[in-house]
Design a protein around this motif. Structure first.
Motif, PDB file in Angstrom:
ATOM      1  N   GLU A   1      -6.148  19.133 -19.184  1.00 36.23           N
ATOM      2  CA  GLU A   1      -5.628  19.081 -20.555  1.00 36.23           C
ATOM      3  C   GLU A   1      -6.705  18.638 -21.537  1.00 36.23           C
ATOM      4  OE1 GLU A   1      -2.658  19.948 -21.899  1.00 36.23           O
ATOM      5  OE2 GLU A   1      -2.114  20.753 -19.912  1.00 36.23           O
ATOM      6  N   GLN A   2      -7.579  17.755 -21.089  1.00 32.61           N
ATOM      7  CA  GLN A   2      -8.643  17.242 -21.946  1.00 32.61           C
ATOM      8  C   GLN A   2      -9.888  18.133 -21.934  1.00 32.61           C
ATOM      9  OE1 GLN A   2      -9.018  13.326 -20.223  1.00 32.61           O
ATOM     10  NE2 GLN A   2      -6.887  12.835 -20.716  1.00 32.61           N
ATOM     11  N   LYS A   3      -9.792  19.232 -21.182  1.00 34.12           N
ATOM     12  CA  LYS A   3     -10.828  20.267 -21.127  1.00 34.12           C
ATOM     13  C   LYS A   3     -12.157  19.763 -20.566  1.00 34.12           C
ATOM     14  CE  LYS A   3      -8.716  22.777 -24.972  1.00 34.12           C
ATOM     15  NZ  LYS A   3      -7.832  23.487 -24.036  1.00 34.12           N
TER      16      LYS A   3
ATOM     17  N   THR B   1      -3.402   5.754 -26.934  1.00 34.55           N
ATOM     18  CA  THR B   1      -4.709   6.100 -26.394  1.00 34.55           C
ATOM     19  C   THR B   1      -4.863   7.614 -26.354  1.00 34.55           C
ATOM     20  OG1 THR B   1      -3.962   6.222 -24.093  1.00 34.55           O
ATOM     21  CG2 THR B   1      -4.596   4.049 -24.923  1.00 34.55           C
ATOM     22  N   PRO B   2      -6.100   8.115 -26.450  1.00 36.37           N
ATOM     23  CA  PRO B   2      -6.295   9.570 -26.336  1.00 36.37           C
ATOM     24  C   PRO B   2      -5.780  10.120 -25.007  1.00 36.37           C
ATOM     25  CG  PRO B   2      -8.281   8.497 -27.167  1.00 36.37           C
ATOM     26  CD  PRO B   2      -7.356   7.403 -26.748  1.00 36.37           C
ATOM     27  N   GLN B   3      -5.963   9.352 -23.938  1.00 38.63           N
ATOM     28  CA  GLN B   3      -5.503   9.823 -22.621  1.00 38.63           C
ATOM     29  C   GLN B   3      -3.982   9.853 -22.563  1.00 38.63           C
ATOM     30  OE1 GLN B   3      -7.738   7.277 -23.059  1.00 38.63           O
ATOM     31  NE2 GLN B   3      -9.611   8.447 -22.561  1.00 38.63           N
ATOM     32  N   GLY B   4      -3.332   8.889 -23.215  1.00 40.01           N
ATOM     33  CA  GLY B   4      -1.881   8.885 -23.241  1.00 40.01           C
ATOM     34  C   GLY B   4      -1.304  10.050 -24.006  1.00 40.01           C
ATOM     35  N   LYS B   5      -2.015  10.527 -24.992  1.00 37.65           N
ATOM     36  CA  LYS B   5      -1.508  11.641 -25.792  1.00 37.65           C
ATOM     37  C   LYS B   5      -1.472  12.939 -25.003  1.00 37.65           C
ATOM     38  CE  LYS B   5      -2.902   9.590 -30.188  1.00 37.65           C
ATOM     39  NZ  LYS B   5      -3.832   9.637 -31.359  1.00 37.65           N
ATOM     40  N   THR B   6      -2.353  13.100 -24.030  1.00 41.61           N
ATOM     41  CA  THR B   6      -2.330  14.318 -23.214  1.00 41.61           C
ATOM     42  C   THR B   6      -1.432  14.185 -21.995  1.00 41.61           C
ATOM     43  OG1 THR B   6      -4.285  13.593 -21.964  1.00 41.61           O
ATOM     44  CG2 THR B   6      -4.668  14.970 -23.908  1.00 41.61           C
ATOM     45  N   LEU B   7      -0.941  12.972 -21.745  1.00 46.17           N
ATOM     46  CA  LEU B   7      -0.204  12.709 -20.519  1.00 46.17           C
ATOM     47  C   LEU B   7       1.096  13.520 -20.394  1.00 46.17           C
ATOM     48  CD1 LEU B   7      -0.510  11.108 -17.937  1.00 46.17           C
ATOM     49  CD2 LEU B   7       0.523   9.132 -19.083  1.00 46.17           C
ATOM     50  N   PRO B   8       1.912  13.669 -21.444  1.00 47.24           N
ATOM     51  CA  PRO B   8       3.142  14.461 -21.274  1.00 47.24           C
ATOM     52  C   PRO B   8       2.878  15.885 -20.794  1.00 47.24           C
ATOM     53  CG  PRO B   8       3.274  13.168 -23.282  1.00 47.24           C
ATOM     54  CD  PRO B   8       1.873  13.032 -22.779  1.00 47.24           C
ATOM     55  N   ALA B   9       1.919  16.547 -21.409  1.00 47.36           N
ATOM     56  CA  ALA B   9       1.609  17.924 -20.996  1.00 47.36           C
ATOM     57  C   ALA B   9       1.023  17.941 -19.590  1.00 47.36           C
ATOM     58  CB  ALA B   9       0.638  18.563 -21.983  1.00 47.36           C
TER      59      ALA B   9
ATOM     60  N   GLU C   1       0.857  -1.181   0.000  1.00 47.46           N
ATOM     61  CA  GLU C   1       0.000   0.000   0.000  1.00 47.46           C
ATOM     62  C   GLU C   1       0.896   1.235   0.000  1.00 47.46           C
ATOM     63  OE1 GLU C   1      -3.794  -1.941   2.385  1.00 47.46           O
ATOM     64  OE2 GLU C   1      -2.517  -0.498   3.433  1.00 47.46           O
ATOM     65  N   ILE C   2       0.637   2.198  -0.892  1.00 48.70           N
ATOM     66  CA  ILE C   2       1.489   3.382  -0.975  1.00 48.70           C
ATOM     67  C   ILE C   2       0.918   4.568  -0.207  1.00 48.70           C
ATOM     68  CG2 ILE C   2       2.440   2.625  -3.183  1.00 48.70           C
ATOM     69  CD1 ILE C   2       0.770   4.874  -4.514  1.00 48.70           C
ATOM     70  N   GLY C   3      -0.253   4.403   0.409  1.00 46.82           N
ATOM     71  CA  GLY C   3      -0.798   5.466   1.248  1.00 46.82           C
ATOM     72  C   GLY C   3      -0.949   6.780   0.505  1.00 46.82           C
ATOM     73  N   SER C   4      -0.465   7.847   1.130  1.00 42.81           N
ATOM     74  CA  SER C   4      -0.719   9.189   0.598  1.00 42.81           C
ATOM     75  C   SER C   4       0.068   9.545  -0.651  1.00 42.81           C
ATOM     76  CB  SER C   4      -0.444  10.238   1.685  1.00 42.81           C
ATOM     77  OG  SER C   4      -1.478  10.232   2.643  1.00 42.81           O
ATOM     78  N   ILE C   5       0.988   8.691  -1.094  1.00 38.66           N
ATOM     79  CA  ILE C   5       1.568   8.909  -2.423  1.00 38.66           C
ATOM     80  C   ILE C   5       0.459   8.845  -3.470  1.00 38.66           C
ATOM     81  CG2 ILE C   5       3.229   8.045  -4.129  1.00 38.66           C
ATOM     82  CD1 ILE C   5       4.972   7.082  -1.859  1.00 38.66           C
ATOM     83  N   SER C   6      -0.651   8.182  -3.129  1.00 39.05           N
ATOM     84  CA  SER C   6      -1.830   8.166  -4.002  1.00 39.05           C
ATOM     85  C   SER C   6      -2.276   9.579  -4.367  1.00 39.05           C
ATOM     86  CB  SER C   6      -2.984   7.434  -3.315  1.00 39.05           C
ATOM     87  OG  SER C   6      -2.638   6.126  -2.931  1.00 39.05           O
ATOM     88  N   LYS C   7      -2.046  10.530  -3.472  1.00 37.72           N
ATOM     89  CA  LYS C   7      -2.482  11.902  -3.732  1.00 37.72           C
ATOM     90  C   LYS C   7      -1.828  12.480  -4.978  1.00 37.72           C
ATOM     91  CE  LYS C   7      -3.622  13.189   1.062  1.00 37.72           C
ATOM     92  NZ  LYS C   7      -3.525  11.876   1.706  1.00 37.72           N
ATOM     93  N   THR C   8      -0.590  12.057  -5.282  1.00 40.12           N
ATOM     94  CA  THR C   8       0.062  12.580  -6.488  1.00 40.12           C
ATOM     95  C   THR C   8      -0.613  12.047  -7.744  1.00 40.12           C
ATOM     96  OG1 THR C   8       1.755  10.824  -6.699  1.00 40.12           O
ATOM     97  CG2 THR C   8       2.229  12.653  -5.197  1.00 40.12           C
ATOM     98  N   PHE C   9      -1.153  10.825  -7.681  1.00 43.89           N
ATOM     99  CA  PHE C   9      -1.920  10.300  -8.813  1.00 43.89           C
ATOM    100  C   PHE C   9      -3.200  11.111  -8.996  1.00 43.89           C
ATOM    101  CE2 PHE C   9       0.866   6.780  -7.879  1.00 43.89           C
ATOM    102  CZ  PHE C   9       1.046   6.106  -9.076  1.00 43.89           C
ATOM    103  N   THR C  10      -3.851  11.468  -7.894  1.00 42.56           N
ATOM    104  CA  THR C  10      -5.064  12.276  -7.987  1.00 42.56           C
ATOM    105  C   THR C  10      -4.744  13.650  -8.563  1.00 42.56           C
ATOM    106  OG1 THR C  10      -6.046  11.074  -6.133  1.00 42.56           O
ATOM    107  CG2 THR C  10      -6.991  13.221  -6.656  1.00 42.56           C
ATOM    108  N   GLY C  11      -3.600  14.217  -8.176  1.00 47.77           N
ATOM    109  CA  GLY C  11      -3.176  15.484  -8.771  1.00 47.77           C
ATOM    110  C   GLY C  11      -2.953  15.354 -10.266  1.00 47.77           C
ATOM    111  N   LEU C  12      -2.368  14.228 -10.698  1.00 52.23           N
ATOM    112  CA  LEU C  12      -2.149  14.024 -12.135  1.00 52.23           C
ATOM    113  C   LEU C  12      -3.468  13.767 -12.859  1.00 52.23           C
ATOM    114  CD1 LEU C  12      -0.296  13.799 -14.538  1.00 52.23           C
ATOM    115  CD2 LEU C  12       0.274  11.454 -13.847  1.00 52.23           C
TER     116      LEU C  12
END
Length: 492
Positions: A211-213, A395-403, A193-204
């Motif tokens: 990015e996807q508007k 994937t469409p989601q992968g294309k916006t991931l770098p930005a 379990e990674i605990g609050s490191i999960s918050k960085t995924f939520t931020g992303l």
């Protein structure tokens, strides 16, 4: 933690309540000292509260026997019940003021009594242990040999001693090369379990949907909740998605209606109905210039709100937007059969077996499980967002991931002292390190990356935060070894 000199406190403590005769409340402004009795070494805790001429409160905490000095805290309630949040160690204190005594409970994964007495002068901390001498900067090929020596004492009689059943998996990425190795009971592919490191995924996730508007950073969170969940404030500003991500929402650390039926799995029964009831009660108005206040409630609400807008469960949204494009097959809130078979047994601070934590409505604040390999993939994406795996572009989601990754590193607010916050990543001003730690009832973790120095690492430990917080200290130590600096000792 290296960036703010934080030391984590103990979870397994024996009761130590001092009976007091009620008296007229005295001002909170002052120095407060108490002792946590552990059954082993006791920990002296000192809190300094001060209210300036404008009425603004400042708060800091010292763990005197761990040399944790100046740990930032927030006085979220100055009237009984008093509430103090200590986000650096994922903790809080709550209780009441009677005469010259603060009598209450310290919470850090579990509730523990802590009584604080008013003092006339500050008590000095125990001098820190002599740091390990600096070595030439380590990399992915040399770090294992260095840590073999630096962890020798911990492996024989410390945090990783055979009697503890503890295990740690470490992943290091430096200049394009990665390595994964283990100590104790852990395996390279163990799931933690990674605990609050999960918050960085939520931020992303937030950055991806911007990015996807489909959302905006300054959009009120109220607009992403089911209609009628919470009333619009009659006047003034209201909490936005950015306020939730940069931890300046004004929401408390935990929901007011958090009352788990099973304290060994405390978040399992906290569902969206309870979350929305709490937000309806609290409201979504926000005071101008709301200060930093670490809030599991706030980031959990953000995760739920984004899932609502996407019309997907949080776990499915996570897969769609991040783990799927990055081919992170061992990262999920919901354990697959393969992940479940590799989930390492967690332990509490006394080295007893601890249950995994299942998060429902607050999954975005701490519900993700992962492996070192997957976390290195995630951290490599942070270092080099324009060099993502080929699967991302399909994937469409992968294309916006770098930005989106780059946007998630944009600094939005301060986190005193000496830190700022992006979309849930903390950044230490002195080093340029982006980091986050995490803890559940049986696990603790530490993730860090430095784009300028091109290194990153993950520490996954199957024991919750405790005395000297081993995962945090090991994370600090590794960062210092990779930078070629003197390193905090791991010998005790």
């Amino acid at each position: 933690m290296p960036s703010h000199r934080a030391a984590s406190l103990l979870l397994a403590l024996s009761p130590c309540l001092i009976a007091q005769t009620p008296a007229s409340p005295a001002p909170l402004d002052g120095i407060w000292l108490g002792t946590l009795h552990t059954g082993g070494p006791s920990l002296r805790i000192q809190i300094h509260l001060h209210q300036d001429a404008a009425g603004k409160w400042t708060c800091s905490l010292d763990s005197l026997d761990q040399n944790g000095v100046g740990i930032p805290c927030t006085l979220s309630s100055a009237t009984n019940p008093i509430a103090i949040d200590i986000p650096a160690v994922h903790a809080k204190w709550s209780g009441s003021l009677t005469a010259n005594t603060l009598d209450g409970t310290f919470t850090q994964g579990a509730d523990m009594p802590l009584t604080l007495e008013r003092q006339s002068t500050m008590t000095k901390p125990t001098p820190p242990a002599t740091p390990d001498a600096a070595l030439p900067p380590a990399d992915a090929t040399t770090i294992r040999a260095i840590l073999d020596k630096d962890l020798a004492a911990a492996l024989s009689s410390g945090a990783l001693a055979p009697s503890t059943n503890a295990g740690v998996t470490i992943g290091v990425l430096a200049h394009g090369k990665r390595t994964i190795f283990t100590y104790g009971t852990a395996k390279p592919d163990s799931v933690f379990e990674i605990g609050s490191i999960s918050k960085t995924f939520t931020g992303l996730l937030l950055a991806q949907m911007v990015e996807q508007k489909s959302v905006q950073l300054n959009e009120p969170v109220r607009d992403l909740l089911p209609p009628g969940t919470v009333a619009k404030p009659a006047s003034g500003s209201e909490i936005t998605l950015l306020d939730l991500s940069d931890q300046h929402s004004g929401l408390p650390r935990m929901p007011d209606n958090f009352a788990p039926a099973d304290t060994t799995n405390p978040y399992a029964d906290y569902d969206s109905k309870l979350l929305y009831a709490d937000i309806a009660h609290h409201g979504v108005s926000i005071a101008p210039g709301a200060p930093f206040g670490y809030s599991n409630l706030g980031v959990g609400l953000l995760g739920s709100a984004l899932a609502n807008r996407a019309n997907l469960p949080y776990n499915d949204l996570l897969h769609q937007q991040i783990t799927g494009p990055l081919n992170m097959t061992d990262t999920s809130v919901v354990l697959s059969p393969s992940m479940r078979s590799r989930l390492i047994q967690g332990h509490d601070a006394a080295h007893n077996s601890a249950r995994p934590w299942d998060l429902d409505a607050l999954a975005g604040a701490g519900g993700i499980r992962s492996t070192a390999a997957d976390m290195l993939t995630y951290l490599e994406a942070q270092l080099h967002p324009n060099q993502l795996p080929a699967t991302a572009a399909s994937t469409p989601q992968g294309k916006t991931l770098p930005a989106a990754i780059l946007a998630s590193h944009t600094i939005h607010a301060d986190v005193p002292p000496g830190m700022h916050i992006a979309l849930n990543w903390f950044r230490a001003d002195a080093t340029g390190n982006f980091w986050h730690n995490g803890a559940t009832g049986g696990y603790s973790s530490f993730a860090l990356f430095n784009p300028d120095k091109d290194f990153a690492f993950i520490v996954l430990f199957n024991t919750t935060i405790s005395d000297k917080s081993f995962a945090d200290r090991l994370g600090q130590h590794i960062a210092q070894r990779l930078a070629g600096d003197p390193a905090v000792s791991l010998a005790n």
